[in-house]
Design a protein around this motif. Structure first.
Motif, PDB file in Angstrom:
ATOM      1  N   LEU A  13     -11.831   4.130   0.596  1.00 31.80           N
ATOM      2  CA  LEU A  13     -11.636   5.101   1.678  1.00 31.80           C
ATOM      3  C   LEU A  13     -12.479   6.351   1.434  1.00 31.80           C
ATOM      4  CD1 LEU A  13     -10.187   5.769   4.276  1.00 31.80           C
ATOM      5  CD2 LEU A  13      -8.245   6.625   2.953  1.00 31.80           C
ATOM      6  N   ALA A  60      -8.196   0.925  -2.877  1.00 36.17           N
ATOM      7  CA  ALA A  60      -7.998   1.548  -1.558  1.00 36.17           C
ATOM      8  C   ALA A  60      -8.519   2.980  -1.548  1.00 36.17           C
ATOM      9  CB  ALA A  60      -6.516   1.516  -1.187  1.00 36.17           C
ATOM     10  N   SER A 101       0.849   2.773  -5.860  1.00 33.02           N
ATOM     11  CA  SER A 101      -0.375   2.554  -5.084  1.00 33.02           C
ATOM     12  C   SER A 101      -0.679   3.747  -4.190  1.00 33.02           C
ATOM     13  CB  SER A 101      -0.236   1.289  -4.233  1.00 33.02           C
ATOM     14  OG  SER A 101       0.013   0.155  -5.032  1.00 33.02           O
ATOM     15  N   ILE A 123      -4.670  -2.061  -6.523  1.00 31.16           N
ATOM     16  CA  ILE A 123      -4.634  -1.832  -5.079  1.00 31.16           C
ATOM     17  C   ILE A 123      -4.865  -0.349  -4.774  1.00 31.16           C
ATOM     18  CG2 ILE A 123      -3.148  -1.837  -3.036  1.00 31.16           C
ATOM     19  CD1 ILE A 123      -4.193  -4.578  -3.795  1.00 31.16           C
ATOM     20  N   THR A 129      -8.216  10.214  -2.531  1.00 30.35           N
ATOM     21  CA  THR A 129      -8.826  10.627  -1.264  1.00 30.35           C
ATOM     22  C   THR A 129      -8.528  12.088  -0.939  1.00 30.35           C
ATOM     23  OG1 THR A 129      -6.897   9.644  -0.140  1.00 30.35           O
ATOM     24  CG2 THR A 129      -8.897   8.324  -0.249  1.00 30.35           C
ATOM     25  N   ALA A 166      -3.950   6.208  -4.348  1.00 32.12           N
ATOM     26  CA  ALA A 166      -4.854   6.252  -3.194  1.00 32.12           C
ATOM     27  C   ALA A 166      -4.934   7.654  -2.593  1.00 32.12           C
ATOM     28  CB  ALA A 166      -4.396   5.245  -2.133  1.00 32.12           C
ATOM     29  N   LEU A 174       0.826  -1.216   0.000  1.00 30.96           N
ATOM     30  CA  LEU A 174       0.000   0.000   0.000  1.00 30.96           C
ATOM     31  C   LEU A 174       0.852   1.255   0.000  1.00 30.96           C
ATOM     32  CD1 LEU A 174      -2.738  -1.106   2.568  1.00 30.96           C
ATOM     33  CD2 LEU A 174      -3.025  -0.809   0.107  1.00 30.96           C
TER      34      LEU A 174
END
Length: 378
Positions: free
Chosen positions: A365, A361, A283, A357, A291, A287, A278
């Motif tokens: 999230l 993720a 990744s 991933i 977010t 992510a 992660l």
């Protein structure tokens, strides 16, 4: 089947099923299905299209999705949330900020890795079906003005993604095929100018344009948008070919095209998943871009426009609700996976795993944070 949230629910279920199957004893069967060969041949060597199922879905099925997106864009531009400057400026500015900030975050995290930098546009996308499904499931807790705002932002975001794909994810251009596609586009314009109200001729020419664009090196899904923009908005009797096409196509896209795309693209083995995976730059960049980048970019741009007096804050919405919807724009699932498949094409399974991933993720999230904010009482 008629619920606006149903498509997003089926999409999520298809993605979850892909994750479960690809991490079960059925994984070899899943892999064989995804790479199932399919071929279209006309004559001996005149026209041969041979691709695995996942490429057929990404190149052909997604052209149908982009055709629907094109219909929605034209409808909103002619008689909708984007029909005037005052209506369009808030979602347009928010969408632009929501593309730039995530891309910047991704570039900063992956600076120095030329291959990884090819994925800079991955966190810049919003999945309209997924995001609207979350809002619809929350019902009256979300004001109608915010649902319209999110829809407009996602549509403009899709338009931006189309431009990005056309400019940055095309290789080995064929001038002959581009010219042929251009002739097809001219034919669409002539049909529109001649006030041809049947959708069938547009679709026939659209298929030919798709084939030319596919062979040109530009991504074939753009043919769907081009064809959609030529469809007439209204007939003399007041009926609408565009809305009729949209009405017929919507359930097919919601319950077949997008779930199939999710199923063949979301499968990733989690057996070797660890915190280090992660935190791997690709990744992590995706992510965090989805977010933090989306929420900051969308909310920050919209706030500046409202403060400057050029746009109005959505009616009947609190700042917390508005920020929650901005966070919800971080659900990038379909479009992010699609752009990632172009960015890391032929880069091997490692980049494919990092892509999936990061997208999963970031999208999960964003969904969780936005839902908590919208469920929290004022």
């Amino acid at each position: 089947m008629q619920s606006e949230s149903a498509g997003g629910i089926v999409l999520a279920a298809a993605a979850l099923l892909a994750l479960v199957v690809s991490n079960s004893p059925l994984a070899p069967w899943y892999d064989a299905f995804v790479h199932l060969p399919g071929e279209v041949r006309i004559g001996k060597d005149w026209l041969v299209l041979s691709k695995p199922l996942v490429i057929w879905v990404n190149d052909l099925w997604m052209a149908v999705f982009f055709f629907l997106v094109g219909l929605e864009i034209k409808r909103e531009l002619v008689d909708g949330e984007l029909a005037s400057f005052r209506l369009a400026i808030l979602p347009a500015g928010a969408a632009l900020g929501g593309m730039l900030v995530p891309a910047l975050i991704y570039v900063l995290i992956n600076y120095g890795d030329a291959v990884a930098l090819r994925g800079w546009a991955i966190p810049a996308a919003t999945d309209i079906a997924f995001a609207l499904a979350v809002l619809m499931l929350l019902g009256s807790r979300v004001p109608a003005s915010l649902k319209l705002f999110l829809t407009a932002v996602a549509i403009i975001d899709d338009l931006g993604a189309i431009v990005v794909i056309a400019l940055f994810y095309t290789v080995d251009l064929s001038v002959l095929m581009l010219v042929s596609a251009g002739i097809g586009c001219a034919a669409l314009v002539l049909l529109n100018r001649a006030r041809v109200m049947s959708v069938s001729p547009y679709l026939l020419i659209g298929v030919l344009i798709w084939l030319c664009v596919l062979k040109s090196g530009v991504h074939a899904t753009l043919a769907g948008v081009i064809t959609a923009l030529a469809i007439p908005v209204s007939r003399p009797d007041g009926s609408s070919p565009l809305q009729e096409a949209e009405h017929v196509l919507q359930p097919w896209v919601a319950f077949a095209v997008l779930p199939m795309f999710a199923f063949v693209n979301a499968g990733v083995s989690l057996q070797s998943l660890s915190p280090a995976t992660l935190l791997e730059p690709v990744s992590l960049g995706i992510a965090l871009g989805l977010t933090a980048g989306k929420s900051i970019g969308v909310f920050g741009s919209a706030w500046l426009l409202v403060r400057a007096g050029v746009a109005s804050f959505p009616a009947d919405a609190s700042r917390r609700q508005f920020f929650a919807v901005c966070v919800l724009c971080g659900i990038g699932f379909t479009m992010s996976l699609f752009i990632g498949s172009l960015a890391f094409e032929d880069m091997g399974p490692d980049y494919e795993t990092r892509l999936k991933i990061g997208v999963l993720a970031g999208s999960m999230l964003s969904t969780l944070l936005a839902t908590i904010l919208l469920l929290k009482r004022a």
